[in-house]
Design a protein around this motif. Structure first.
Motif, PDB file in Angstrom:
ATOM      1  N   LEU A 177       0.837  -1.209   0.000  1.00  9.76           N
ATOM      2  CA  LEU A 177       0.000   0.000   0.000  1.00  9.76           C
ATOM      3  C   LEU A 177       0.868   1.254   0.000  1.00  9.76           C
ATOM      4  CD1 LEU A 177      -2.843  -0.939   2.522  1.00  9.76           C
ATOM      5  CD2 LEU A 177      -3.009  -0.790   0.039  1.00  9.76           C
ATOM      6  N   ALA A 178       1.937   1.235   0.784  1.00  4.41           N
ATOM      7  CA  ALA A 178       2.828   2.392   0.821  1.00  4.41           C
ATOM      8  C   ALA A 178       3.446   2.642  -0.552  1.00  4.41           C
ATOM      9  CB  ALA A 178       3.927   2.169   1.865  1.00  4.41           C
ATOM     10  N   PHE A 179       3.817   1.589  -1.240  1.00  2.75           N
ATOM     11  CA  PHE A 179       4.398   1.714  -2.573  1.00  2.75           C
ATOM     12  C   PHE A 179       3.373   2.293  -3.546  1.00  2.75           C
ATOM     13  CE2 PHE A 179       5.250   0.109  -6.810  1.00  2.75           C
ATOM     14  CZ  PHE A 179       6.615   0.321  -6.969  1.00  2.75           C
ATOM     15  N   ALA A 180       2.134   1.736  -3.503  1.00  2.75           N
ATOM     16  CA  ALA A 180       1.099   2.192  -4.428  1.00  2.75           C
ATOM     17  C   ALA A 180       0.696   3.638  -4.159  1.00  2.75           C
ATOM     18  CB  ALA A 180      -0.118   1.281  -4.333  1.00  2.75           C
ATOM     19  N   ALA A 181       0.608   4.001  -2.868  1.00  2.00           N
ATOM     20  CA  ALA A 181       0.183   5.353  -2.513  1.00  2.00           C
ATOM     21  C   ALA A 181       1.231   6.391  -2.860  1.00  2.00           C
ATOM     22  CB  ALA A 181      -0.147   5.427  -1.026  1.00  2.00           C
ATOM     23  N   SER A 182       2.478   5.984  -3.030  1.00  2.00           N
ATOM     24  CA  SER A 182       3.545   6.945  -3.311  1.00  2.00           C
ATOM     25  C   SER A 182       3.611   7.325  -4.780  1.00  2.00           C
ATOM     26  CB  SER A 182       4.903   6.372  -2.886  1.00  2.00           C
ATOM     27  OG  SER A 182       5.241   5.253  -3.697  1.00  2.00           O
ATOM     28  N   GLY A 183       2.923   6.559  -5.648  1.00  2.00           N
ATOM     29  CA  GLY A 183       2.986   6.828  -7.080  1.00  2.00           C
ATOM     30  C   GLY A 183       2.058   7.946  -7.495  1.00  2.00           C
ATOM     31  N   PRO A 184       2.255   8.523  -8.677  1.00  2.00           N
ATOM     32  CA  PRO A 184       1.372   9.578  -9.183  1.00  2.00           C
ATOM     33  C   PRO A 184      -0.032   9.052  -9.410  1.00  2.00           C
ATOM     34  CG  PRO A 184       2.874   8.803 -10.893  1.00  2.00           C
ATOM     35  CD  PRO A 184       3.341   8.205  -9.615  1.00  2.00           C
ATOM     36  N   ALA A 185      -0.980   9.695  -8.752  1.00  2.00           N
ATOM     37  CA  ALA A 185      -2.396   9.305  -8.834  1.00  2.00           C
ATOM     38  C   ALA A 185      -2.590   7.840  -8.454  1.00  2.00           C
ATOM     39  CB  ALA A 185      -2.950   9.551 -10.243  1.00  2.00           C
TER      40      ALA A 185
END
Length: 332
Positions: A177-185
């Protein structure tokens, strides 16, 4: 949207993880299906004072036809905590895995007597029945919503898997989740599709949950069922005195159940007896969860209170570190 005595607060979150227990509101509102059923057996808890216990006695365990009964000198409001399994009373009040209706003193005394103890209840401080079920969510992810812990899977208390499984869910999902939330949009990050990574949570953790479900279901059946085979394995059949069950990794099935059986004095550990035990297991449990292997072992590792140490059995079987053995029978 959070409603409290302080008013209504609206939060916008890229993801939601339902960790709200067996009766998960998040899971139900999201329409995530559930495959499972209640157990025909339940756990009984009580805090009590008892006469007839040996002076200075520690934890006690008794195996009888109705299941296992434990007495721990760790009660609240009384000296002894009783934990036992029995056929479900059919009362559906209370949440799964949580203390429910009171258990009358006469029923508790019957459990003690049937287990072969000499204890008599002098004072009952508290009691409750705890309904149990086993099951697994049909999916652990639906878009931006996830379920974890008891909201994703329910096990019997046998082998103590529930808390560890929830922690492992959190470890697996948290960094993703941390990885996904750090990406653009919340989309691709550095050329990698985060959605693929998030999907891996369902694939990895559901597979692990299913294997654990098979293990705990088989173990609980062996400990708590009043059916012919488990009762026989625990105490009634003249050939068998004790049994321990573990899960063993298998390259094809992922995980299979292996039973270690201790035989009575003078009983020969023949191939015919082993085939008979395996056959009974398949007929009673079905081929999916029945033990696939049986080993005869006259020296099952046990705690000083008499409980078979499955952790140590598994370590010996797989060549793993044995860890803390300070409670092992025969140690100082």
């Amino acid at each position: 949207m959070l409603r409290s005595s302080h008013g209504v607060e609206t939060l916008r979150c890229p993801f939601v993880v339902g960790c709200d227990g067996p009766d998960s509101v998040v899971r139900n509102c999201a329409g995530v299906g559930w495959r499972g059923r209640p157990y025909a057996k339940e756990v009984v808890l009580a805090n009590l004072e008892a006469n007839g216990m040996p002076p200075g006695a520690g934890a006690q365990v008794f195996a009888g036809r109705q299941g296992l009964l434990f007495l721990f000198p760790l009660g609240e409001q009384a000296t002894w905590r009783l934990l036992a399994t029995r056929a479900s009373a059919g009362d559906t009040r209370g949440s799964v895995g949580q203390p429910g209706a009171v258990v009358p003193e006469a029923e508790l005394q019957r459990l003690l007597s049937d287990a072969g103890t000499d204890a008599w209840i002098e004072r009952l401080a508290w009691s409750a029945r705890v309904p149990l079920r086993c099951g697994i969510a049909r999916r652990f992810r639906r878009g931006r919503l996830f379920v974890a812990g008891d909201a994703a899977h329910n096990y019997s208390p046998a082998t103590g898997q529930g808390m560890n499984a929830g922690i492992q869910d959190a470890v697996n999902l948290g960094w993703k989740l941390a990885f996904a939330a750090s990406g653009p949009a919340n989309g691709p990050t550095s050329g990698f599709d985060a959605d693929v990574l998030l999907d891996s949570y369902d694939g990895e953790r559901r597979a692990a949950a299913y294997r654990r479900l098979l293990l705990t279901h088989t173990s609980f059946w062996a400990e708590a069922s009043t059916g012919r085979l488990p009762s026989w394995l625990r105490a009634e059949h003249p050939a068998v005195t004790e049994v321990g069950v573990i899960g063993r990794p298998d390259p094809v099935a992922g995980n299979v159940v292996k039973a270690f059986v201790s035989l009575g004095h003078g009983v020969e550990p023949t191939p015919e007896l082993k085939r008979e035990l395996l056959s009974f297991g398949r007929r009673r449990l079905g081929p999916a969860v029945a033990p696939k292997e049986i080993s005869f072992d006259q020296n099952l590792p046990k705690t000083r209170s008499g409980k078979v140490m499955r952790r140590l059995l598994r370590a010996r079987e797989l060549g793993l570190p044995t860890g803390d053995v300070s409670t092992l029978e025969g140690t100082a």
